[in-house]
Design a protein around this motif. Sequence first.
Motif, PDB file in Angstrom:
ATOM      1  N   LEU A 102      32.673 -11.728  27.811  1.00  0.00           N
ATOM      2  CA  LEU A 102      32.686 -10.942  28.684  1.00  0.00           C
ATOM      3  C   LEU A 102      33.883  -9.722  28.868  1.00  0.00           C
ATOM      4  O   LEU A 102      34.622 -10.787  30.311  1.00  0.00           O
ATOM      5  CB  LEU A 102      31.351 -10.791  29.730  1.00  0.00           C
ATOM      6  N   ASP A 103      34.373  -8.729  29.053  1.00  0.00           N
ATOM      7  CA  ASP A 103      36.009  -7.945  29.439  1.00  0.00           C
ATOM      8  C   ASP A 103      35.526  -7.612  30.863  1.00  0.00           C
ATOM      9  O   ASP A 103      34.690  -7.771  31.491  1.00  0.00           O
ATOM     10  CB  ASP A 103      36.547  -7.308  27.910  1.00  0.00           C
ATOM     11  N   ILE A 104      36.715  -7.088  31.484  1.00  0.00           N
ATOM     12  CA  ILE A 104      36.427  -6.665  32.786  1.00  0.00           C
ATOM     13  C   ILE A 104      35.477  -5.677  33.396  1.00  0.00           C
ATOM     14  O   ILE A 104      34.811  -5.868  34.455  1.00  0.00           O
ATOM     15  CB  ILE A 104      37.823  -5.717  33.393  1.00  0.00           C
ATOM     16  N   VAL A 144      45.570  -2.498  40.011  1.00  0.00           N
ATOM     17  CA  VAL A 144      45.841  -2.873  38.504  1.00  0.00           C
ATOM     18  C   VAL A 144      44.479  -2.717  38.606  1.00  0.00           C
ATOM     19  O   VAL A 144      43.608  -1.568  39.070  1.00  0.00           O
ATOM     20  CB  VAL A 144      45.991  -5.070  38.108  1.00  0.00           C
ATOM     21  N   TRP A 145      43.625  -3.526  37.399  1.00  0.00           N
ATOM     22  CA  TRP A 145      42.464  -2.514  37.141  1.00  0.00           C
ATOM     23  C   TRP A 145      41.341  -1.931  38.516  1.00  0.00           C
ATOM     24  O   TRP A 145      41.380  -0.835  37.980  1.00  0.00           O
ATOM     25  CB  TRP A 145      41.045  -3.290  36.003  1.00  0.00           C
ATOM     26  N   PRO A 146      40.755  -2.979  39.279  1.00  0.00           N
ATOM     27  CA  PRO A 146      40.194  -2.677  40.089  1.00  0.00           C
ATOM     28  C   PRO A 146      41.328  -1.339  41.654  1.00  0.00           C
ATOM     29  O   PRO A 146      40.398  -1.547  42.915  1.00  0.00           O
ATOM     30  CB  PRO A 146      40.467  -3.918  41.409  1.00  0.00           C
ATOM     31  N   PHE A 160      35.832 -19.232  30.892  1.00  0.00           N
ATOM     32  CA  PHE A 160      36.435 -18.355  31.438  1.00  0.00           C
ATOM     33  C   PHE A 160      37.827 -18.567  30.467  1.00  0.00           C
ATOM     34  O   PHE A 160      38.466 -19.005  29.680  1.00  0.00           O
ATOM     35  CB  PHE A 160      37.128 -18.660  32.774  1.00  0.00           C
ATOM     36  N   TRP A 161      38.425 -17.100  30.873  1.00  0.00           N
ATOM     37  CA  TRP A 161      39.613 -16.701  30.561  1.00  0.00           C
ATOM     38  C   TRP A 161      39.982 -15.509  31.547  1.00  0.00           C
ATOM     39  O   TRP A 161      40.056 -15.052  31.770  1.00  0.00           O
ATOM     40  CB  TRP A 161      39.585 -15.195  28.566  1.00  0.00           C
ATOM     41  N   ASN A 162      41.744 -16.482  31.735  1.00  0.00           N
ATOM     42  CA  ASN A 162      42.453 -15.801  32.503  1.00  0.00           C
ATOM     43  C   ASN A 162      43.458 -14.567  32.513  1.00  0.00           C
ATOM     44  O   ASN A 162      44.696 -15.456  31.466  1.00  0.00           O
ATOM     45  CB  ASN A 162      43.143 -16.569  33.585  1.00  0.00           C
ATOM     46  N   ASP A 163      43.521 -13.500  33.153  1.00  0.00           N
ATOM     47  CA  ASP A 163      43.940 -12.363  33.033  1.00  0.00           C
ATOM     48  C   ASP A 163      44.715 -12.008  33.358  1.00  0.00           C
ATOM     49  O   ASP A 163      44.933 -12.067  34.782  1.00  0.00           O
ATOM     50  CB  ASP A 163      43.006 -11.392  31.569  1.00  0.00           C
ATOM     51  N   MET A 164      45.535 -11.268  33.076  1.00  0.00           N
ATOM     52  CA  MET A 164      46.937 -10.524  33.819  1.00  0.00           C
ATOM     53  C   MET A 164      47.946 -11.493  35.224  1.00  0.00           C
ATOM     54  O   MET A 164      47.584 -10.686  36.271  1.00  0.00           O
ATOM     55  CB  MET A 164      46.297  -9.815  35.172  1.00  0.00           C
ATOM     56  N   SER A 198      43.861 -19.184  29.125  1.00  0.00           N
ATOM     57  CA  SER A 198      45.095 -18.270  30.092  1.00  0.00           C
ATOM     58  C   SER A 198      45.954 -16.958  29.396  1.00  0.00           C
ATOM     59  O   SER A 198      46.123 -17.893  27.979  1.00  0.00           O
ATOM     60  CB  SER A 198      46.026 -19.186  30.604  1.00  0.00           C
ATOM     61  N   ARG A 199      46.623 -15.867  29.919  1.00  0.00           N
ATOM     62  CA  ARG A 199      47.190 -15.622  29.175  1.00  0.00           C
ATOM     63  C   ARG A 199      49.098 -16.015  29.356  1.00  0.00           C
ATOM     64  O   ARG A 199      49.719 -15.942  28.454  1.00  0.00           O
ATOM     65  CB  ARG A 199      47.061 -14.212  29.252  1.00  0.00           C
ATOM     66  N   ALA A 200      49.085 -16.164  30.890  1.00  0.00           N
ATOM     67  CA  ALA A 200      50.242 -15.890  31.349  1.00  0.00           C
ATOM     68  C   ALA A 200      50.173 -17.626  31.212  1.00  0.00           C
ATOM     69  O   ALA A 200      49.084 -18.468  31.250  1.00  0.00           O
ATOM     70  CB  ALA A 200      51.204 -15.718  31.872  1.00  0.00           C
ATOM     71  N   ILE A 220      45.691 -21.203  25.523  1.00  0.00           N
ATOM     72  CA  ILE A 220      46.009 -19.833  26.244  1.00  0.00           C
ATOM     73  C   ILE A 220      45.936 -19.129  24.581  1.00  0.00           C
ATOM     74  O   ILE A 220      45.305 -19.651  24.023  1.00  0.00           O
ATOM     75  CB  ILE A 220      47.935 -20.123  25.712  1.00  0.00           C
ATOM     76  N   TRP A 221      45.720 -17.774  24.866  1.00  0.00           N
ATOM     77  CA  TRP A 221      45.465 -16.714  23.694  1.00  0.00           C
ATOM     78  C   TRP A 221      46.535 -16.376  23.936  1.00  0.00           C
ATOM     79  O   TRP A 221      47.888 -16.200  24.459  1.00  0.00           O
ATOM     80  CB  TRP A 221      44.562 -16.257  23.549  1.00  0.00           C
ATOM     81  N   PHE A 222      46.968 -15.515  22.635  1.00  0.00           N
ATOM     82  CA  PHE A 222      48.992 -15.086  22.243  1.00  0.00           C
ATOM     83  C   PHE A 222      48.411 -13.705  22.772  1.00  0.00           C
ATOM     84  O   PHE A 222      49.138 -12.945  22.187  1.00  0.00           O
ATOM     85  CB  PHE A 222      49.397 -15.381  21.087  1.00  0.00           C
ATOM     86  N   GLY A 223      47.894 -13.056  23.343  1.00  0.00           N
ATOM     87  CA  GLY A 223      47.825 -11.541  24.009  1.00  0.00           C
ATOM     88  C   GLY A 223      47.224 -10.566  23.044  1.00  0.00           C
ATOM     89  O   GLY A 223      46.776 -10.459  22.390  1.00  0.00           O
ATOM     90  N   ASP A 224      48.420  -9.398  23.323  1.00  0.00           N
ATOM     91  CA  ASP A 224      48.076  -7.942  22.587  1.00  0.00           C
ATOM     92  C   ASP A 224      48.819  -7.712  21.436  1.00  0.00           C
ATOM     93  O   ASP A 224      49.262  -7.100  21.506  1.00  0.00           O
ATOM     94  CB  ASP A 224      47.786  -6.461  23.802  1.00  0.00           C
ATOM     95  N   ASN A 225      47.740  -8.832  20.627  1.00  0.00           N
ATOM     96  CA  ASN A 225      48.523  -7.933  19.640  1.00  0.00           C
ATOM     97  C   ASN A 225      48.236  -6.777  18.811  1.00  0.00           C
ATOM     98  O   ASN A 225      47.531  -6.139  19.640  1.00  0.00           O
ATOM     99  CB  ASN A 225      48.318  -9.672  18.641  1.00  0.00           C
ATOM    100  N   ASN A 267      37.509 -13.508  17.672  1.00  0.00           N
ATOM    101  CA  ASN A 267      37.903 -11.626  17.038  1.00  0.00           C
ATOM    102  C   ASN A 267      37.678 -11.032  18.542  1.00  0.00           C
ATOM    103  O   ASN A 267      36.750 -10.912  19.558  1.00  0.00           O
ATOM    104  CB  ASN A 267      36.627 -11.125  16.111  1.00  0.00           C
ATOM    105  N   HIS A 268      38.872 -10.414  19.165  1.00  0.00           N
ATOM    106  CA  HIS A 268      39.145  -9.424  19.806  1.00  0.00           C
ATOM    107  C   HIS A 268      39.560  -8.399  19.352  1.00  0.00           C
ATOM    108  O   HIS A 268      40.512  -8.135  18.829  1.00  0.00           O
ATOM    109  CB  HIS A 268      39.575 -10.022  21.069  1.00  0.00           C
ATOM    110  N   SER A 269      39.369  -6.815  19.954  1.00  0.00           N
ATOM    111  CA  SER A 269      39.678  -5.482  20.063  1.00  0.00           C
ATOM    112  C   SER A 269      40.042  -4.951  21.132  1.00  0.00           C
ATOM    113  O   SER A 269      38.448  -4.538  22.283  1.00  0.00           O
ATOM    114  CB  SER A 269      39.631  -5.149  18.763  1.00  0.00           C
TER     115      SER A 269
HETATM  116  O1  MIG Z   1      45.118  -4.417  31.075  1.00  0.00           O
HETATM  117  O2  MIG Z   1      40.744  -7.034  30.309  1.00  0.00           O
HETATM  118  O3  MIG Z   1      45.219  -9.101  27.199  1.00  0.00           O
HETATM  119  O4  MIG Z   1      42.233  -9.021  26.166  1.00  0.00           O
HETATM  120  O5  MIG Z   1      41.131  -7.144  26.321  1.00  0.00           O
HETATM  121  C1  MIG Z   1      44.530  -4.763  29.708  1.00  0.00           C
HETATM  122  C2  MIG Z   1      41.650  -5.740  29.561  1.00  0.00           C
HETATM  123  C3  MIG Z   1      44.061  -6.121  30.218  1.00  0.00           C
HETATM  124  C4  MIG Z   1      44.498  -7.471  28.289  1.00  0.00           C
HETATM  125  C5  MIG Z   1      44.158  -8.748  28.171  1.00  0.00           C
HETATM  126  C6  MIG Z   1      42.924  -7.893  27.207  1.00  0.00           C
HETATM  127  C7  MIG Z   1      41.792  -7.008  27.873  1.00  0.00           C
HETATM  128  C8  MIG Z   1      42.748  -6.362  28.556  1.00  0.00           C
HETATM  129  N1  MIG Z   1      43.055  -7.083  29.357  1.00  0.00           N
END
Ligand code: MIG
Length: 634
Positions: free
Chosen positions: A197-199, A271-273, A305-309, A404-406, A417-422, A478-480
């Motif tokens: 589940l993304d944002i 940020v997003w919110p 969970f995955w921790n982003d941003m 986590s991303r960072a 960790i995952w390697f982020g937005d490739n 698999n993520h896009s």
């Molecule tokens: O600014 O949550 O690396 O996996 O899909 C983009 C939306 C924010 C970055 C993450 C990416 C995720 C995306 N996030």
Amino acid sequence: MIIRYSHGDPIDTGALVTAFDKHDLSEFPFKGQWENGGFRFSFPMAPQDILYGLGESPRGINKRGWVYESYCSDDPFHTETKQSLYAAHNFILLSGSQTFGLFIDFPARIRWDLGYTRQDVAEITIDGADFDIYLIQGDDPRAVIRAFRAAIGKSYVPPRWAFGYQQSRWSYHNAAAVDEVIARYDRAGIPLDCVYLDIDYMERYKDFTVDENAFPDFARYVREKRAQGIHLIPIIDAGVKKEEGYDVYEEGRENGYFCKKADGSDFEGGVWPGICGFPDFLDPAVREWFGAKYQRLLDLGIDGFWNDMNEPAIFYSADGIEAALEEAAALKGKNLDLSGFFHLKDTFAGLSNAQSDYSSIYHNIGGKPVNHQRVHNLYGASMTKAAGEYFEKTCGKGKILMFSRASYIGAHRSAGIWFGDNHSWWSHILLNLKMLPGANMCGFLYCGADLGGFNENATRDLVLRFLALGVFTPLMRNHSALGTRDQEGYRFEHPEDFRDVIQVRYRLIPYLYASFIKASENDDLLFRPLSLDYPDDPIARECETQLMLGDECMIAPVYEQNVSGRTVYLPEDMTFVKLSGERTETQALTKGLHYIKVALNEVPLFIRKGKTIPLCKPAMRTSELKWDDTVPLI
Ligand code: MIG
């Protein structure tokens, strides 16, 4: 043997679990000098020397010949001329004329000029005066890595189901979208364990909320999915939405838990919110508070969970955008000349992840305000530690999936960790492969890249080849990105090819899991550069497109389009195996170069002489796998 050279009053980063006696920096064997408040030292490199390490970073397995920077950055273009990605993994290992490792425990910027300015010199600049440098010696590279890993503590081990295949996309907006993913995977006979589940699952991007319109009765929904054998994995962002009546924000503000500006008021960034407060994760009280918030989702049945941003990424600061809008307003009605126009454009473009914003943020460390730039690389790691500490306390070890991303070394004990937005680029299959041994050296065993590529449009053959590498990475997801071509396995012609590749993963899970546990218990690598196993073989030493996996295997993915195979170097006689669905094909090959043919639905693998690995029957879920019912491959 590890020797610690210390200078000034280093900030405790939590990277190590062992305390080493301090030696004065003057005893450090490499020549150094002070400049602009920072310390620069260098060492010579012989032509045959290889430099490994730096974990999640751009370019090759051998880091020589480029300049890198430790500065956690949200950069969605992982091109080869970049210097940093999302992590700061300050460990390097020299192998060749000498063998030694260096870990620089310092949470601000470090510049690693590894033969960029002068081919035969590595020059490292630490941007500050309070740091520890650890010099790690051992008989061979693997011994150095083990000694370092023992000092930084055991790697995070996820639950077993986290080794299943995982599907993500920004965004599966509601329950119906998630249901469709599961149903279509099931219908195609493709195994699946997790959906992300993304944002957009949140209510207006507020952490620890669930949008009730999208997911009515979320607890029941999560239970239903679990009954189907599927784990839902929500994202958590670092920023907390500024909104009256939103309890997480109000508690944070009232308790002074957010990062501050110089005047003591809360730093506010968009940020997003929209405008957010940024929890000061470096403060243990804030970690405890934020970590406990995950309980809300645990209560709803969530176990990953995955921790982003959390670099942190900041689209703009409240102050920054205010100034930019004023500048724009003053130009209204005026005739903008070219330089005026570009200045305005740059003003807005420069709002994101601005150095001036990072410099304006303060943390509370032991009651004292500390500028963010001094501790930048600890932010995401500390967010992850917050949750990790909470999970360990309340659920026990290994129960919750988290990555986590960072990150900074030390976070490897709490999470992956995952390697982020490739990108959906062919070159990023290799980039994924090249990051694996470095990440392992720095303790991050549970890791992986967005398979199929995150940004831009993927093609069927790219996704299949990407997955054929992902079959081996502990995190197989698999993520896009939003707006890109759909790339779930069932989206393309002949979904049975995707089934064939992903089934191979499930057949390998008992082996991969056991190898993972072994690597974690022995402070060892799951993925190794070939040179660690064949140090005297000149071709193996330079190999950048193959890796050793566990004690038994070598992997060599196909990484180009429109090719029916690739050239592989065998440093000894091996059995070449092609796995596809339930099929296994083997062929004995002798040491040397070979061209191997690999169809799009096949996964190539090499088994070392005298070794074998267990395989089980594939299943649709890890929970249905018969872990103990395996047969040896050979
Ligand atoms: O600014 O949550 O690396 O996996 O899909 C983009 C939306 C924010 C970055 C993450 C990416 C995720 C995306 N996030």
